[in-house]
Design a protein around this motif. Structure first.
Motif, PDB file in Angstrom:
ATOM      1  N   VAL A  28      45.708  48.594  34.100  1.00 26.33           N
ATOM      2  CA  VAL A  28      46.337  48.521  35.620  1.00 26.33           C
ATOM      3  C   VAL A  28      45.512  47.418  36.071  1.00 26.33           C
ATOM      4  CG1 VAL A  28      46.279  49.632  37.727  1.00 26.33           C
ATOM      5  CG2 VAL A  28      46.793  50.999  35.602  1.00 26.33           C
ATOM      6  N   VAL A  29      46.197  46.460  36.915  1.00 28.28           N
ATOM      7  CA  VAL A  29      45.472  45.236  37.474  1.00 28.28           C
ATOM      8  C   VAL A  29      44.649  45.895  38.532  1.00 28.28           C
ATOM      9  CG1 VAL A  29      45.811  43.345  38.971  1.00 28.28           C
ATOM     10  CG2 VAL A  29      47.338  43.914  37.233  1.00 28.28           C
ATOM     11  N   LYS A  30      43.201  45.365  38.382  1.00 26.01           N
ATOM     12  CA  LYS A  30      42.169  45.779  39.210  1.00 26.01           C
ATOM     13  C   LYS A  30      42.017  44.759  40.335  1.00 26.01           C
ATOM     14  CE  LYS A  30      41.348  49.634  37.039  1.00 26.01           C
ATOM     15  NZ  LYS A  30      42.214  49.504  36.152  1.00 26.01           N
ATOM     16  N   ARG A  31      42.020  45.225  41.682  1.00 23.56           N
ATOM     17  CA  ARG A  31      41.777  44.149  42.694  1.00 23.56           C
ATOM     18  C   ARG A  31      40.715  44.712  43.731  1.00 23.56           C
ATOM     19  NH1 ARG A  31      46.117  40.834  43.875  1.00 23.56           N
ATOM     20  NH2 ARG A  31      47.845  40.827  42.661  1.00 23.56           N
ATOM     21  N   PHE A  32      39.775  43.650  43.893  1.00 26.45           N
ATOM     22  CA  PHE A  32      38.758  44.280  44.581  1.00 26.45           C
ATOM     23  C   PHE A  32      38.660  43.102  45.830  1.00 26.45           C
ATOM     24  CE2 PHE A  32      37.747  45.001  40.301  1.00 26.45           C
ATOM     25  CZ  PHE A  32      37.433  46.335  40.391  1.00 26.45           C
ATOM     26  N   ASN A  33      38.314  43.714  47.128  1.00 29.59           N
ATOM     27  CA  ASN A  33      38.321  42.908  48.136  1.00 29.59           C
ATOM     28  C   ASN A  33      36.951  41.931  48.036  1.00 29.59           C
ATOM     29  OD1 ASN A  33      40.471  43.997  49.554  1.00 29.59           O
ATOM     30  ND2 ASN A  33      39.205  45.721  50.406  1.00 29.59           N
ATOM     31  N   ASP A  34      35.972  42.373  47.721  1.00 23.87           N
ATOM     32  CA  ASP A  34      34.788  41.350  47.741  1.00 23.87           C
ATOM     33  C   ASP A  34      34.019  41.738  46.323  1.00 23.87           C
ATOM     34  OD1 ASP A  34      33.085  43.683  48.203  1.00 23.87           O
ATOM     35  OD2 ASP A  34      33.361  43.366  50.246  1.00 23.87           O
ATOM     36  N   ARG A  52      37.130  37.160  38.172  1.00 30.33           N
ATOM     37  CA  ARG A  52      38.118  36.065  38.292  1.00 30.33           C
ATOM     38  C   ARG A  52      38.574  36.205  39.679  1.00 30.33           C
ATOM     39  NH1 ARG A  52      43.518  37.095  37.174  1.00 30.33           N
ATOM     40  NH2 ARG A  52      43.826  39.007  36.288  1.00 30.33           N
ATOM     41  N   ARG A  53      38.810  35.118  40.516  1.00 31.70           N
ATOM     42  CA  ARG A  53      39.550  35.086  41.738  1.00 31.70           C
ATOM     43  C   ARG A  53      41.120  35.059  41.537  1.00 31.70           C
ATOM     44  NH1 ARG A  53      36.952  35.903  47.104  1.00 31.70           N
ATOM     45  NH2 ARG A  53      35.130  34.684  47.259  1.00 31.70           N
ATOM     46  N   LEU A  54      41.817  36.093  42.444  1.00 29.67           N
ATOM     47  CA  LEU A  54      43.134  36.029  42.240  1.00 29.67           C
ATOM     48  C   LEU A  54      43.716  35.060  43.455  1.00 29.67           C
ATOM     49  CD1 LEU A  54      43.680  39.877  41.939  1.00 29.67           C
ATOM     50  CD2 LEU A  54      43.880  38.019  40.165  1.00 29.67           C
ATOM     51  N   PRO A  55      44.997  34.614  43.251  1.00 32.57           N
ATOM     52  CA  PRO A  55      45.599  33.672  44.311  1.00 32.57           C
ATOM     53  C   PRO A  55      45.395  34.100  45.750  1.00 32.57           C
ATOM     54  CG  PRO A  55      46.924  34.020  42.475  1.00 32.57           C
ATOM     55  CD  PRO A  55      45.858  34.958  42.279  1.00 32.57           C
ATOM     56  N   ASP A  56      45.236  35.410  46.051  1.00 37.09           N
ATOM     57  CA  ASP A  56      45.336  35.853  47.390  1.00 37.09           C
ATOM     58  C   ASP A  56      43.734  36.314  47.841  1.00 37.09           C
ATOM     59  OD1 ASP A  56      44.471  38.111  46.241  1.00 37.09           O
ATOM     60  OD2 ASP A  56      45.797  39.425  46.720  1.00 37.09           O
ATOM     61  N   GLY A  57      42.791  35.654  46.914  1.00 38.02           N
ATOM     62  CA  GLY A  57      41.337  35.489  47.477  1.00 38.02           C
ATOM     63  C   GLY A  57      40.461  36.829  46.819  1.00 38.02           C
ATOM     64  N   THR A  58      41.205  37.893  46.472  1.00 40.86           N
ATOM     65  CA  THR A  58      40.648  38.902  46.036  1.00 40.86           C
ATOM     66  C   THR A  58      40.032  38.632  44.610  1.00 40.86           C
ATOM     67  OG1 THR A  58      42.548  40.147  45.106  1.00 40.86           O
ATOM     68  CG2 THR A  58      42.042  40.601  47.364  1.00 40.86           C
ATOM     69  N   TRP A  59      39.224  39.691  44.305  1.00 44.33           N
ATOM     70  CA  TRP A  59      38.704  39.581  42.920  1.00 44.33           C
ATOM     71  C   TRP A  59      39.274  40.585  41.829  1.00 44.33           C
ATOM     72  CZ3 TRP A  59      34.531  36.396  41.527  1.00 44.33           C
ATOM     73  CH2 TRP A  59      33.777  35.655  42.747  1.00 44.33           C
TER      74      TRP A  59
END
Length: 296
Positions: free
Chosen positions: A146-152, A184-191
């Motif tokens: 599952v893709v993991k997204r972190f705000n910071d 790594r940074r994602l295109p929307d700026g999240t991690w």
């Protein structure tokens, strides 16, 4: 890391991290499922300048290419072809191999099949064996698919500490270094993490096989490290491994689960002793062995 070499294998670019490029002895170090070759920096430091460490990033991880065809490329059969291509690129006839988790299974497969078995001089397995706890494997497959997204970055760091708490990392500097090398940074700026989430598809597409039969066929010298609290490799499995391969050298790493980082003398010194007994400069290509003879 003292050098980085990029190897083109078909449409994929494979990153190989290198420590001590001019050392007289060479060791292949292969990482676990969702990690990368950078995990072996401490091992390279502890082993010292007598060992050239080649640590590839498996396709879909670290600095290597992500596959456009995961059902074909994120499989052990393909990883075996990649591994042999790496050995050929560096002109390694036979080489000691150390593998953490997935990297250990890959080494076992290579060491159990002809003609690749002759390429593995000795094999060190880090918290992995022919039989792994099914529930622990399911948890891994579910989490890493599952893709993991972190705000910071602090969120990513906290999650990393939770997921890898059994690695035995005991300093804030160690955790931060691991997080920086895993992010790594994602295109929307999240991690997010460094790896392609589709690597988990190997649990779907890979063909099941009898790894115990593979273990029986291995003829090279063997060493096994087990995290004392490993949820993946049981003591019962270790006992059976020892029964089938009586010369197996074993080490239990205290304070670790899955998997020890191989970052401290108590873990590395026994490995160094094993490698000194079974791995040597014959793994180098002829021209480098000749160079070492004249230099010494």
């Amino acid at each position: 890391m003292h050098a980085l070499e990029m190897i083109k294998i078909r449409e994929l670019e494979i990153a190989v991290r290198i420590w001590h490029p001019d050392a007289p002895n060479t060791l292949i170090a292969w990482h676990g499922l969702a990690r990368h070759g950078g995990d072996f920096a401490a091992l390279a430091r502890e082993l010292g300048p007598q060992w050239r460490i080649l640590a590839p990033d498996t396709p879909g991880r670290g600095l290597s290419s992500w596959s456009l065809h995961p059902a074909h490329d994120y499989l052990y059969s393909h990883y075996m072809r990649v591994a042999l291509a790496v050995l050929d690129h560096f002109q390694l006839e036979r080489v000691p191999w150390i593998g953490t988790s997935m990297g250990g299974l890959l080494g076992m497969l290579l060491a159990s099949e002809e003609p690749s078995a002759s390429r593995i001089q000795c094999l060190v397995l880090n918290d992995v064996g022919p039989e792994l706890d099914a529930q622990a494997l399911t948890r891994m497959a579910t989490y890493f698919s599952v893709v993991k997204r972190f705000n910071d970055f602090s969120e990513l760091l906290a999650e990393l500490k939770e997921q890898y708490r059994d690695f035995g990392i005991d300093t804030e500097a160690g955790w931060r270094r691991m997080a920086l090398e895993s992010a790594r940074r994602l295109p929307d700026g999240t991690w997010s993490y460094h790896y392609d989430p589709r690597i988990g598809e190997q649990f779907i597409h890979d063909t099941p096989r009898d790894i115990w039969a593979d273990w029986t066929r291995i003829q090279c010298p063997l060493m096994l490290i087990r995290g004392a609290h490993s949820p993946l490799l049981t003591t019962k499995s270790v006992a059976r491994m020892q029964e089938i391969q009586p010369s197996l050298v074993t080490l239990e790493a205290p304070g670790c689960g899955h998997a020890p980082m191989l970052d401290r003398p108590g873990q590395v010194k026994p490995i160094a002793t094993f490698l000194q007994a079974h791995g040597n400069a014959h793994s180098l290509p002829w021209w480098q062995r000749l160079k070492q003879r004249f230099v010494s």
